[in-house]
Scaffold this motif. Structure first.
Motif, PDB file in Angstrom:
ATOM      1  N   HIS A  42      80.129 -63.989 111.115  1.00 28.16           N
ATOM      2  CA  HIS A  42      79.622 -63.369 112.337  1.00 28.16           C
ATOM      3  C   HIS A  42      80.589 -63.565 113.503  1.00 28.16           C
ATOM      4  CE1 HIS A  42      78.205 -67.550 112.899  1.00 28.16           C
ATOM      5  NE2 HIS A  42      78.144 -67.274 114.191  1.00 28.16           N
ATOM      6  N   ALA A  63      76.424 -60.085 113.083  1.00 24.28           N
ATOM      7  CA  ALA A  63      76.957 -60.045 111.722  1.00 24.28           C
ATOM      8  C   ALA A  63      78.333 -59.383 111.739  1.00 24.28           C
ATOM      9  CB  ALA A  63      76.002 -59.291 110.805  1.00 24.28           C
ATOM     10  N   ASP A 149      63.566 -64.000 112.572  1.00 23.60           N
ATOM     11  CA  ASP A 149      63.997 -64.327 111.209  1.00 23.60           C
ATOM     12  C   ASP A 149      64.374 -65.804 111.105  1.00 23.60           C
ATOM     13  OD1 ASP A 149      65.011 -64.480 108.673  1.00 23.60           O
ATOM     14  OD2 ASP A 149      66.650 -63.079 109.010  1.00 23.60           O
ATOM     15  N   ASP A 151      64.765 -67.491 108.344  1.00 28.04           N
ATOM     16  CA  ASP A 151      65.546 -67.806 107.149  1.00 28.04           C
ATOM     17  C   ASP A 151      67.010 -68.054 107.486  1.00 28.04           C
ATOM     18  OD1 ASP A 151      63.276 -67.494 105.633  1.00 28.04           O
ATOM     19  OD2 ASP A 151      63.737 -65.427 105.051  1.00 28.04           O
ATOM     20  N   ASP A 152      67.459 -67.578 108.615  1.00 29.44           N
ATOM     21  CA  ASP A 152      68.840 -67.747 109.052  1.00 29.44           C
ATOM     22  C   ASP A 152      68.864 -68.780 110.174  1.00 29.44           C
ATOM     23  OD1 ASP A 152      71.433 -67.610 109.969  1.00 29.44           O
ATOM     24  OD2 ASP A 152      71.332 -65.516 110.567  1.00 29.44           O
ATOM     25  N   VAL A 156      71.639 -64.937 113.309  1.00 29.95           N
ATOM     26  CA  VAL A 156      72.646 -63.892 113.475  1.00 29.95           C
ATOM     27  C   VAL A 156      71.938 -62.537 113.473  1.00 29.95           C
ATOM     28  CG1 VAL A 156      74.651 -62.776 112.430  1.00 29.95           C
ATOM     29  CG2 VAL A 156      74.443 -65.276 112.396  1.00 29.95           C
ATOM     30  N   ASP A 158      71.782 -58.673 112.794  1.00 33.56           N
ATOM     31  CA  ASP A 158      72.422 -57.668 111.945  1.00 33.56           C
ATOM     32  C   ASP A 158      71.770 -56.321 112.240  1.00 33.56           C
ATOM     33  OD1 ASP A 158      73.479 -56.021 110.029  1.00 33.56           O
ATOM     34  OD2 ASP A 158      72.828 -57.219 108.325  1.00 33.56           O
ATOM     35  N   ARG A 161      69.992 -54.062 109.505  1.00 36.14           N
ATOM     36  CA  ARG A 161      68.774 -54.439 108.781  1.00 36.14           C
ATOM     37  C   ARG A 161      67.553 -53.631 109.216  1.00 36.14           C
ATOM     38  NH1 ARG A 161      64.882 -57.353 111.024  1.00 36.14           N
ATOM     39  NH2 ARG A 161      65.223 -58.308 113.041  1.00 36.14           N
TER      40      ARG A 161
END
Length: 162
Positions: A42, A63, A149, A151-152, A156, A158, A161
């Motif tokens: 990123h 990203a 999100d 999970d990150d 970052v 993106d 998405r």
């Protein structure tokens, strides 16, 4: 927060990186400057100029593909959000968000791609702390649900998405 403190903080994260710097003309722009650091997967953007008044700077993680230069649209968005911060009666805080009502990338008016991300949520930059508020791009539905999100860990953004 002064320029040196921003440069030192980013230098600790990216000691060998060659950042891209953008300076803004004094008239018509809120920020004095911004930089983009190439990071693993990123670009890490950071502002200069808000800290002296509000005690924080903005960051944004985007990203990254194989490009050698950062896209220019995040610099536009950083200045836009900095203008909102400058006009606010109170300093921005973690958890606040702004609905731009259009793609965060500025599409089609910038070099940014089309995206369904229209809202920027502010959170403490996960590596720099709460003196750096990171903008995270989400959809309007995600913002309404308070869904970032998780999970990150670096959050970052993106644009591809959504």
């Amino acid at each position: 927060m002064m320029w040196d403190a921003v440069t030192e903080a980013m230098g600790r994260l990216y000691p060998r990186a060659q950042p891209w710097h953008v300076s803004y003309p004094a008239e018509g722009f809120t920020l004095q400057a911004a930089s983009a650091y190439p990071a693993d997967g990123h670009w890490h953007f950071v502002t200069y100029g808000l800290g002296e008044r509000w005690g924080f700077e903005l960051t944004f993680r985007l990203a990254r593909g194989g490009e050698q230069q950062p896209p220019q649209w995040p610099f536009v968005v950083l200045n836009q959000v900095a203008g909102l911060a400058q006009a606010a009666a109170e300093p921005f805080e973690e958890g606040q968000w702004t609905d731009l009502g259009a793609p965060i990338t500025g599409f089609p008016h910038t070099d940014g791609p089309p995206t369904g991300l229209t809202v920027l949520i502010l959170t403490a930059d996960p590596q720099l702390g709460d003196r750096f508020l990171q903008m995270v791009g989400v959809t309007a539905a995600e913002a309404a649900a308070g869904d970032v999100d998780s999970d990150d860990p670096l959050l970052v953004t993106d644009p591809g998405r959504a």
